[in-house]
Design a protein around this motif. Structure first.
Motif: not given
Length: 139
Positions: A66-92
């Protein structure tokens, strides 16, 4: 209603029918706003193929889909996407929460799927993912 599980044989007795259910996975379709995807849903199932019993973390695959579908349709990032962006930015998680002005524990909750980020938080994440050099300006 209590159910009786036998972990040694991976079976349980159905609380509704009394028949023996066996641990396994079945295809399950998750739909959201006209889009759908099929996942392998773990559970205890009868040999007849009718409805099963789901316990513990069985439904997490449905939540993730459901989170994957919401990310695709509504642009609400899934938990894995949020984690990926945060770690890419080197932020705790705490640094991200402080920087985004959403609270120290917000990113922990986002990444565990307990809550969804607000629209402005999503927009800022998206912007920083594309332009990480702006991070220094926010600090």
């Amino acid at each position: 209603m209590a159910t009786k599980e036998n972990n040694e044989t991976n079976t349980m007795i159905s609380p509704e029918t009394g028949e023996t259910l066996t641990r396994g996975v079945r295809p399950f379709t998750v739909s959201y706003k006209g889009e759908s995807m099929t996942v392998d849903l773990p559970g205890y199932y009868p040999p007849s193929g009718s409805e099963g019993v789901h316990v513990g973390d069985d439904m997490t695959v449905v939540d993730a889909a459901l989170r994957i579908l919401k990310e695709k349709i509504d642009g609400v990032p899934a938990p894995a996407t949020i984690r990926r962006v945060r770690t890419k930015l080197k932020l705790s998680q705490r640094e991200a929460g402080s920087l985004f002005k959403v609270g120290e524990n917000a990113f922990d909750k986002y990444e565990r799927g307990l809550i969804e980020p607000s629209g402005p938080t999503i927009q800022l994440m998206t912007l920083l993912e594309k332009h990480p050099e702006l991070l220094d300006e926010l600090r």
